[in-house]
Design a protein around this motif. Structure first.
Motif, PDB file in Angstrom:
ATOM      1  N   ASP A 182      -6.778 -14.886  -1.186  1.00 37.13           N
ATOM      2  CA  ASP A 182      -5.499 -15.846  -1.115  1.00 37.13           C
ATOM      3  C   ASP A 182      -4.041 -14.965  -0.212  1.00 37.13           C
ATOM      4  OD1 ASP A 182      -6.268 -17.209  -3.121  1.00 37.13           O
ATOM      5  OD2 ASP A 182      -5.270 -16.733  -5.398  1.00 37.13           O
ATOM      6  N   ASN A 183      -4.417 -13.881   0.288  1.00 41.47           N
ATOM      7  CA  ASN A 183      -4.024 -13.204   1.750  1.00 41.47           C
ATOM      8  C   ASN A 183      -2.065 -13.241   0.556  1.00 41.47           C
ATOM      9  OD1 ASN A 183      -3.185 -11.535   3.721  1.00 41.47           O
ATOM     10  ND2 ASN A 183      -3.663 -14.006   4.554  1.00 41.47           N
ATOM     11  N   ASP A 184      -2.594 -12.025  -0.276  1.00 39.73           N
ATOM     12  CA  ASP A 184      -1.082 -12.324  -0.253  1.00 39.73           C
ATOM     13  C   ASP A 184      -0.310 -10.556  -0.502  1.00 39.73           C
ATOM     14  OD1 ASP A 184       1.887 -13.004  -1.695  1.00 39.73           O
ATOM     15  OD2 ASP A 184       0.487 -13.715  -4.109  1.00 39.73           O
ATOM     16  N   ASP A 185       1.349 -10.075  -0.411  1.00 37.79           N
ATOM     17  CA  ASP A 185       1.823  -9.569   0.154  1.00 37.79           C
ATOM     18  C   ASP A 185       2.791  -8.687  -1.461  1.00 37.79           C
ATOM     19  OD1 ASP A 185       0.785  -9.637   2.370  1.00 37.79           O
ATOM     20  OD2 ASP A 185       2.406 -10.216   3.196  1.00 37.79           O
ATOM     21  N   LEU A 186       2.763  -9.065  -2.858  1.00 41.32           N
ATOM     22  CA  LEU A 186       3.811  -8.980  -2.865  1.00 41.32           C
ATOM     23  C   LEU A 186       2.945  -9.407  -4.726  1.00 41.32           C
ATOM     24  CD1 LEU A 186       6.621  -7.963  -3.884  1.00 41.32           C
ATOM     25  CD2 LEU A 186       7.098 -10.857  -3.933  1.00 41.32           C
ATOM     26  N   ARG A 187       2.439  -8.564  -5.827  1.00 34.14           N
ATOM     27  CA  ARG A 187       2.378  -8.684  -7.252  1.00 34.14           C
ATOM     28  C   ARG A 187       3.160  -7.799  -7.990  1.00 34.14           C
ATOM     29  NH1 ARG A 187      -0.776 -11.712  -9.887  1.00 34.14           N
ATOM     30  NH2 ARG A 187      -2.443 -11.740  -7.525  1.00 34.14           N
ATOM     31  N   ARG A 188       3.572  -8.719  -9.014  1.00 33.14           N
ATOM     32  CA  ARG A 188       4.595  -7.465 -10.034  1.00 33.14           C
ATOM     33  C   ARG A 188       5.524  -6.803  -9.318  1.00 33.14           C
ATOM     34  NH1 ARG A 188      -0.595  -5.706 -14.240  1.00 33.14           N
ATOM     35  NH2 ARG A 188      -0.793  -7.474 -14.744  1.00 33.14           N
ATOM     36  N   GLU A 208      -5.484   7.111  -7.861  1.00 26.97           N
ATOM     37  CA  GLU A 208      -4.145   6.808  -7.448  1.00 26.97           C
ATOM     38  C   GLU A 208      -3.686   5.122  -7.157  1.00 26.97           C
ATOM     39  OE1 GLU A 208      -2.719   9.141  -3.669  1.00 26.97           O
ATOM     40  OE2 GLU A 208      -2.649  10.657  -4.957  1.00 26.97           O
ATOM     41  N   SER A 209      -5.138   4.091  -6.552  1.00 26.56           N
ATOM     42  CA  SER A 209      -5.524   2.834  -5.961  1.00 26.56           C
ATOM     43  C   SER A 209      -5.485   2.842  -7.574  1.00 26.56           C
ATOM     44  CB  SER A 209      -6.299   2.808  -5.423  1.00 26.56           C
ATOM     45  OG  SER A 209      -6.863   1.669  -4.932  1.00 26.56           O
ATOM     46  N   MET A 210      -6.409   3.131  -8.736  1.00 25.50           N
ATOM     47  CA  MET A 210      -6.575   2.094  -9.159  1.00 25.50           C
ATOM     48  C   MET A 210      -5.802   2.357 -10.864  1.00 25.50           C
ATOM     49  SD  MET A 210     -10.308   4.196 -10.405  1.00 25.50           S
ATOM     50  CE  MET A 210     -10.527   3.054 -11.827  1.00 25.50           C
ATOM     51  N   ARG A 211      -4.568   3.642 -10.466  1.00 24.54           N
ATOM     52  CA  ARG A 211      -3.769   3.708 -11.107  1.00 24.54           C
ATOM     53  C   ARG A 211      -2.258   2.486 -10.826  1.00 24.54           C
ATOM     54  NH1 ARG A 211      -3.495   7.302 -15.509  1.00 24.54           N
ATOM     55  NH2 ARG A 211      -0.563   7.623 -14.882  1.00 24.54           N
ATOM     56  N   TYR A 212      -2.830   2.784  -9.290  1.00 25.62           N
ATOM     57  CA  TYR A 212      -1.403   1.739  -8.448  1.00 25.62           C
ATOM     58  C   TYR A 212      -1.192   0.183  -9.391  1.00 25.62           C
ATOM     59  CZ  TYR A 212       1.838  -0.816  -5.263  1.00 25.62           C
ATOM     60  OH  TYR A 212       3.066  -1.124  -4.397  1.00 25.62           O
ATOM     61  N   LYS A 271      -2.516  -3.487   0.439  1.00 20.49           N
ATOM     62  CA  LYS A 271      -1.358  -3.514   1.294  1.00 20.49           C
ATOM     63  C   LYS A 271      -0.528  -1.900   1.406  1.00 20.49           C
ATOM     64  CE  LYS A 271       0.903  -6.057   4.033  1.00 20.49           C
ATOM     65  NZ  LYS A 271       0.664  -6.440   5.627  1.00 20.49           N
ATOM     66  N   VAL A 272      -0.677  -1.281  -0.091  1.00 19.95           N
ATOM     67  CA  VAL A 272      -0.970   0.108  -0.140  1.00 19.95           C
ATOM     68  C   VAL A 272      -2.069   1.224   0.490  1.00 19.95           C
ATOM     69  CG1 VAL A 272      -0.147   1.982  -1.207  1.00 19.95           C
ATOM     70  CG2 VAL A 272       1.252  -0.289  -1.947  1.00 19.95           C
ATOM     71  N   TYR A 273      -2.997   1.014   0.059  1.00 21.38           N
ATOM     72  CA  TYR A 273      -3.949   1.709   0.032  1.00 21.38           C
ATOM     73  C   TYR A 273      -4.946   1.080   1.207  1.00 21.38           C
ATOM     74  CZ  TYR A 273      -2.112   3.420  -3.735  1.00 21.38           C
ATOM     75  OH  TYR A 273      -1.761   4.378  -4.762  1.00 21.38           O
ATOM     76  N   LEU A 318      -7.064  -9.237 -10.288  1.00 16.84           N
ATOM     77  CA  LEU A 318      -5.729  -9.204  -9.864  1.00 16.84           C
ATOM     78  C   LEU A 318      -5.673  -8.580  -7.486  1.00 16.84           C
ATOM     79  CD1 LEU A 318      -2.728  -9.045 -12.046  1.00 16.84           C
ATOM     80  CD2 LEU A 318      -3.458 -10.968 -11.461  1.00 16.84           C
ATOM     81  N   ILE A 319      -6.345  -7.786  -7.989  1.00 17.90           N
ATOM     82  CA  ILE A 319      -6.072  -6.543  -6.780  1.00 17.90           C
ATOM     83  C   ILE A 319      -7.437  -7.811  -6.079  1.00 17.90           C
ATOM     84  CG2 ILE A 319      -7.685  -4.126  -5.720  1.00 17.90           C
ATOM     85  CD1 ILE A 319      -6.705  -3.314  -8.180  1.00 17.90           C
ATOM     86  N   HIS A 320      -8.382  -8.164  -6.076  1.00 20.91           N
ATOM     87  CA  HIS A 320      -9.664  -9.043  -4.983  1.00 20.91           C
ATOM     88  C   HIS A 320      -8.839 -10.096  -4.879  1.00 20.91           C
ATOM     89  CE1 HIS A 320     -13.025  -6.780  -6.101  1.00 20.91           C
ATOM     90  NE2 HIS A 320     -12.344  -6.007  -6.001  1.00 20.91           N
TER      91      HIS A 320
END
Length: 300
Positions: A96-102, A40-44, A109-111, A87-89
């Motif tokens: 980079d400590n970011d909460d938003l991507r795409r 799920e995390s990979m597909r997310y 933040k989800v997993y 991007l995940i890393h």
């Protein structure tokens, strides 16, 4: 003289068709991973959308080299897996400590941090499986060269080395040479690997590979310059990621170092030179020429 895209080439149709092909291949690329939460995390993150510019560059370069783009689809998926891992890393709190991507919460933040790291690791290693075990009808020596290209870009000579210098440069005065080192080893290195890997799959000769390396270096830097410009001119809603985060992290960017006008001029110049090196192959290079223009004209 700058190469001109044929007026008969329908770039919008090409882009839509190529992106749909890539999305389908990405969706089929992940098997029944265990545990399910890892899958799920990979597909997310892998299926979160985006421009899919990198895999499309891979397919276009293969076609330019005279190859069948279908034989490059596994490699196209592989480069997108490496990109997604980065991007995940990069979004992690220690990076980079970011909460938003795409346009949605980042993976960690989800997993959680641990699963995000492991999902990135799994995508990175799956990328090499895609090239070496899932590519059909391509000579082994070509695949070995592709594995070598991707190994370099994913490690210390590429993404990792660039990220280290990027982190070390936060809050410091950075000159143009250091800034370009960072981006040639992050954004630029992966874009070059996409182009060269596709060309290798297609059987490109040394003359074409040399031209494509110059092309890829130019569009790689131009891509990052436009990213830096958009970071200060576009909203988070438009970008799908946090706008202004480089300013908050006190990172040196092209606009900060050169100003917006000079940054735009530099990006345009890089793309112009990148297109010019493909002039000998102009009749069959329309997709790559149009993709170069797309990089500087995008709004996200």
């Amino acid at each position: 003289m700058v190469a001109v895209v044929s007026s008969s080439f329908d770039f919008s149709a090409y882009l839509a068709k190529a992106k749909a092909r890539v999305e389908s291949a990405l969706d089929q690329s992940l098997g029944p991973e265990r545990p399910e939460q890892l899958r799920e995390s990979m597909r997310y993150s892998l299926l979160a959308g985006g421009k899919r510019l990198r895999p499309i560059l891979c397919l276009a370069a293969c076609e330019l080299a005279g190859g069948d783009p279908e034989k490059a689809i596994s490699t196209a998926v592989a480069v997108e897996m490496i990109h997604t891992m980065s991007l995940i890393h990069d979004d992690l709190p220690a990076m980079d400590n970011d909460d938003l991507r795409r346009g949605r919460p980042t993976n960690h933040k989800v997993y959680g941090d641990a699963l995000a790291i492991l999902a990135g690791d799994a995508l990175l290693t799956r990328a090499f499986e895609m090239v070496s075990l899932r590519t059909q009808g391509v000579p082994a020596e070509r695949l070995l060269k592709v594995v070598g290209e991707l190994s370099l870009v994913a490690g210390a000579p590429g993404l990792v080395g660039g990220q280290v210098v990027d982190i070390e440069s936060e809050g410091k005065e950075v000159d143009l040479e250091t800034l370009e080192f960072i981006h040639l080893h992050k954004t630029g290195a992966l874009l070059k690997a996409c182009v060269i890997s596709g060309a290798l799959i297609g059987g490109a000769d040394e003359e074409l590979l040399k031209a494509l390396r110059t092309y890829a270096k130019g569009i790689g830097l131009a891509f990052q310059i436009i990213d830096d410009i958009l970071d200060v001119t576009a909203s988070s809603e438009v970008l799908g990621k946090t706008a202004g985060k480089d300013l908050l992290a006190d990172k040196t960017t092209y606009p900060k170092l050169l100003g917006l006008e000079e940054s735009r001029r530099r990006a345009d110049e890089l793309v112009s030179k990148a297109k010019d090196v493909l002039k000998p192959w102009e009749q069959s290079a329309s997709p790559l020429l149009a993709l170069a223009d797309y990089i500087t004209n995008r709004d996200r």
